[in-house]
Design a protein around this motif. Structure first.
Motif, mmCIF file in Angstrom:
data_model
loop_
_atom_site.group_PDB
_atom_site.id
_atom_site.type_symbol
_atom_site.label_atom_id
_atom_site.label_comp_id
_atom_site.label_asym_id
_atom_site.label_seq_id
_atom_site.Cartn_x
_atom_site.Cartn_y
_atom_site.Cartn_z
ATOM 1 N N ASN A 98 15.319 27.186 39.523
ATOM 2 C CA ASN A 98 14.303 26.683 38.589
ATOM 3 C C ASN A 98 12.890 27.043 39.038
ATOM 4 O O ASN A 98 12.026 27.359 38.215
ATOM 5 N N HIS A 99 12.674 27.013 40.350
ATOM 6 C CA HIS A 99 11.352 27.380 40.883
ATOM 7 C C HIS A 99 11.084 28.857 40.641
ATOM 8 O O HIS A 99 9.965 29.240 40.240
ATOM 9 N N LEU A 100 12.098 29.686 40.870
ATOM 10 C CA LEU A 100 11.957 31.120 40.627
ATOM 11 C C LEU A 100 11.639 31.378 39.148
ATOM 12 O O LEU A 100 10.780 32.190 38.816
ATOM 13 N N ALA A 101 12.322 30.652 38.260
ATOM 14 C CA ALA A 101 12.125 30.840 36.822
ATOM 15 C C ALA A 101 10.719 30.462 36.375
ATOM 16 O O ALA A 101 10.190 31.042 35.416
ATOM 17 N N ASP B 173 23.974 34.074 48.174
ATOM 18 C CA ASP B 173 24.942 34.331 49.240
ATOM 19 C C ASP B 173 25.649 33.037 49.637
ATOM 20 O O ASP B 173 25.378 31.957 49.083
ATOM 21 N N GLU B 174 26.551 33.143 50.572
ATOM 22 C CA GLU B 174 27.389 31.986 50.936
ATOM 23 C C GLU B 174 26.583 30.837 51.528
ATOM 24 O O GLU B 174 27.042 29.690 51.541
ATOM 25 N N ASN B 175 25.370 31.121 52.004
ATOM 26 C CA ASN B 175 24.519 30.069 52.561
ATOM 27 C C ASN B 175 23.571 29.459 51.527
ATOM 28 O O ASN B 175 22.765 28.594 51.864
ATOM 29 N N GLY B 176 23.668 29.960 50.290
ATOM 30 C CA GLY B 176 22.808 29.432 49.236
ATOM 31 C C GLY B 176 21.455 30.116 49.157
ATOM 32 O O GLY B 176 20.567 29.660 48.434
ATOM 33 N N LYS B 177 21.275 31.222 49.882
ATOM 34 C CA LYS B 177 20.010 31.965 49.848
ATOM 35 C C LYS B 177 19.981 32.860 48.610
ATOM 36 O O LYS B 177 20.990 33.476 48.256
ATOM 37 N N LEU B 178 18.827 32.928 47.958
ATOM 38 C CA LEU B 178 18.673 33.740 46.757
ATOM 39 C C LEU B 178 18.108 35.116 47.073
ATOM 40 O O LEU B 178 17.233 35.250 47.931
ATOM 41 N N TYR B 179 18.606 36.125 46.364
ATOM 42 C CA TYR B 179 18.079 37.484 46.436
ATOM 43 C C TYR B 179 17.918 38.003 45.007
ATOM 44 O O TYR B 179 18.738 37.714 44.137
ATOM 45 N N LEU B 180 16.878 38.762 44.779
ATOM 46 C CA LEU B 180 16.631 39.306 43.446
ATOM 47 C C LEU B 180 17.235 40.702 43.336
ATOM 48 O O LEU B 180 16.810 41.627 44.018
ATOM 49 N N PHE B 181 18.235 40.836 42.457
ATOM 50 C CA PHE B 181 18.818 42.147 42.202
ATOM 51 C C PHE B 181 17.847 43.011 41.391
ATOM 52 O O PHE B 181 17.497 44.114 41.790
ATOM 53 N N GLU B 182 17.441 42.498 40.234
ATOM 54 C CA GLU B 182 16.520 43.240 39.381
ATOM 55 C C GLU B 182 15.972 42.335 38.287
ATOM 56 O O GLU B 182 16.442 41.216 38.086
ATOM 57 N N LEU C 261 6.927 42.878 45.641
ATOM 58 C CA LEU C 261 7.270 41.497 46.002
ATOM 59 C C LEU C 261 7.262 41.299 47.517
ATOM 60 O O LEU C 261 6.978 40.209 48.006
ATOM 61 N N LEU C 262 7.574 42.363 48.222
ATOM 62 C CA LEU C 262 7.581 42.287 49.681
ATOM 63 C C LEU C 262 6.182 42.005 50.219
ATOM 64 O O LEU C 262 6.025 41.425 51.299
ATOM 65 N N GLU C 263 5.159 42.364 49.465
ATOM 66 C CA GLU C 263 3.770 42.152 49.882
ATOM 67 C C GLU C 263 3.278 40.736 49.605
ATOM 68 O O GLU C 263 2.197 40.355 50.055
ATOM 69 N N ASP C 264 4.062 39.958 48.866
ATOM 70 C CA ASP C 264 3.659 38.607 48.475
ATOM 71 C C ASP C 264 4.544 37.580 49.192
ATOM 72 O O ASP C 264 5.758 37.545 48.986
ATOM 73 N N GLN C 265 3.951 36.760 50.040
ATOM 74 C CA GLN C 265 4.723 35.787 50.827
ATOM 75 C C GLN C 265 5.500 34.807 49.958
ATOM 76 O O GLN C 265 6.524 34.267 50.385
ATOM 77 N N ARG C 266 5.037 34.583 48.735
ATOM 78 C CA ARG C 266 5.733 33.646 47.858
ATOM 79 C C ARG C 266 7.081 34.185 47.394
ATOM 80 O O ARG C 266 7.978 33.411 47.038
ATOM 81 N N PHE C 267 7.230 35.523 47.391
ATOM 82 C CA PHE C 267 8.440 36.120 46.842
ATOM 83 C C PHE C 267 9.140 37.086 47.797
ATOM 84 O O PHE C 267 10.202 37.607 47.460
ATOM 85 N N SER C 268 8.581 37.311 48.956
ATOM 86 C CA SER C 268 9.161 38.293 49.881
ATOM 87 C C SER C 268 10.580 37.918 50.322
ATOM 88 O O SER C 268 11.384 38.798 50.636
ATOM 89 N N HIS C 269 10.900 36.612 50.325
ATOM 90 C CA HIS C 269 12.237 36.181 50.750
ATOM 91 C C HIS C 269 13.325 36.599 49.757
ATOM 92 O O HIS C 269 14.520 36.577 50.081
ATOM 93 N N LEU C 270 12.913 37.005 48.548
ATOM 94 C CA LEU C 270 13.873 37.413 47.527
ATOM 95 C C LEU C 270 14.268 38.881 47.652
ATOM 96 O O LEU C 270 15.239 39.319 47.034
ATOM 97 N N VAL C 271 13.512 39.624 48.450
ATOM 98 C CA VAL C 271 13.664 41.077 48.492
ATOM 99 C C VAL C 271 14.894 41.495 49.306
ATOM 100 O O VAL C 271 15.120 41.020 50.425
#
Length: 392
Positions: A270-273, A298-307, A107-117
């Motif tokens: 919803n976009h992630l889904a 997180d407290e700022n509303g940023k999403l991270y993918l656990f698994e 996912l880190l290699e894909d700009q569409r999803f790297s922010h989740l890493v």
């Protein structure tokens, strides 16, 4: 049309019963089966089918489609699983599976999803790496690469001259030597990774995550079966409801804990889904029917993918999951499998036409030989040869 529903339980589960009942409304019969019920030699299976409010034993040919649990892919079943992969359509063939570290790297290699890493690295045999990682981020999570349901997950925090180590509801303070002993006995060469700790906590300080459960629908598209919040009440590490905790609906939870940010966060989820499941299928290069994505906020509303879980529990959404799955069964039977049968039929026709052409060519050559002068001249010799054979 009969499809298979393969699980490891000897007794069919409630979900199996509900699946059978709803599938009948789609004109589909469900046979409950286990890996051991498959007869590779005869191409048949022995299972149970729900008739007149009871499970009745049945033996039938191998179903053309099997809804199979990833937990059936055990080493002891390897020959049966390979046979199934080659002879039927599985809801997930478990090819090219991705562990937590591999998924994060891809996912880190894909700009569409790297922010989740989440910053992640594998724990090797050197204790110094844990020291460096903890010093860099202050608070980290230690988890097994192939773990599921939150088992064996620790949280480690660096204090001034000591460390805090937490698991489930337990927390203890360790000095340098004690932490090193813990590393040697519990982490070293045990297939663990370490991640930066993401502060995904409720307004009351309890850890939580958002489980986004997606299923394929009657068009073969990914849709949300349910998005809900899992809260680990009193826990130190993660929102593991199996260890004590609760579940909350997404919208009221976001409103209570994030206020004006709730709408933006919901749109992100919803976009992630609607995008990440297709990426997972692309990375694995196979079809999948069901996924559970665990997301931190997180407290700022940023999403991270656990698994991403390939065998998500259906306990909090039995009706939604089963309804979508039965619609997907029908889609598979009417489209994918029908198309495959058509292709096989077309291939058979093409082979038959080639054989017919070859047969016609041989007949033409044979007729040409019979009409040839050499054939006519040698006819008396052939007749004599046949007569001599009869007198022998």
């Amino acid at each position: 049309m009969i499809i298979g529903f393969m699980r490891n339980h000897v007794t069919p589960t409630y979900v199996a019963k509900l699946t059978s009942l709803l599938s009948k409304s789609q004109g589909i019969d469900v046979i409950y089966m286990r890996p051991a019920d498959v007869n590779v030699a005869s191409g048949t299976v022995k299972g149970k089918i729900y008739i007149d409010n009871k499970w009745t034993p049945i033996e039938t040919e191998l179903p053309v489609f099997i809804d199979i649990s990833p937990y059936c892919f055990k080493k002891k079943n390897i020959q049966i699983i390979q046979y199934l992969r080659e002879n039927t359509f599985l809801s997930d063939d478990r090819k090219n599976t991705l562990n937590k570290r591999m998924l994060q790297n891809k996912l880190l290699e894909d700009q569409r999803f790297s922010h989740l890493v989440i910053p992640t690295t594998k724990i090797e045999g050197d204790f110094a790496r844990i020291e460096e990682f903890t010093h860099k981020y202050g608070k980290i999570v230690l988890k097994p690469i192939f773990g599921e349901r939150g088992k064996g997950v620790y949280i480690l925090k660096k204090k001034s001259k000591s460390y805090k180590l937490g698991i489930n509801t337990h927390e203890e303070r360790l000095n340098y030597d004690e932490l090193k002993d813990f590393f040697e006995t519990s982490l070293k060469n045990k297939g663990y990774i370490m991640q930066k700790y993401i502060a995904s906590r409720t307004m009351h300080g309890h850890p939580f995550d958002c489980r986004v459960h997606v299923e394929k629908d009657g068009r073969g598209k990914w849709v949300v079966a349910r998005s809900f919040i899992r809260i680990g009440i009193g826990q130190k590490v993660i929102s593991n409801v199996n260890q004590g905790g609760g579940i909350a609906d997404l919208k009221p939870f976001l409103e209570a804990n994030f206020g004006e940010k709730k709408g933006t966060i919901e749109k992100k989820i919803n976009h992630l889904a609607s995008t990440l499941p297709y990426k997972i299928e692309e990375l694995r290069n196979t079809h999948i029917m069901s996924l559970g994505m665990d997301v931190a906020i997180d407290e700022n509303g940023k999403l991270y993918l656990f698994e991403v879980n390939g065998a998500p529990t259906t306990a909090p959404l039995k009706a939604e999951a089963v309804m979508l799955r039965t619609e997907y069964y029908k889609f598979i039977l009417e489209n994918i499998i029908t198309d495959n049968l058509k292709k096989e039929n077309e291939q058979f026709k093409a082979k038959y036409e080639i054989i017919e052409q070859q047969k016609n060519q041989f007949e033409k050559r044979y007729n040409d030989i019979k009409k040839s002068r050499s054939w006519l001249v040698t006819k008396p010799i052939r007749i004599l040869g046949s007569a001599l054979k009869r007198f022998k």
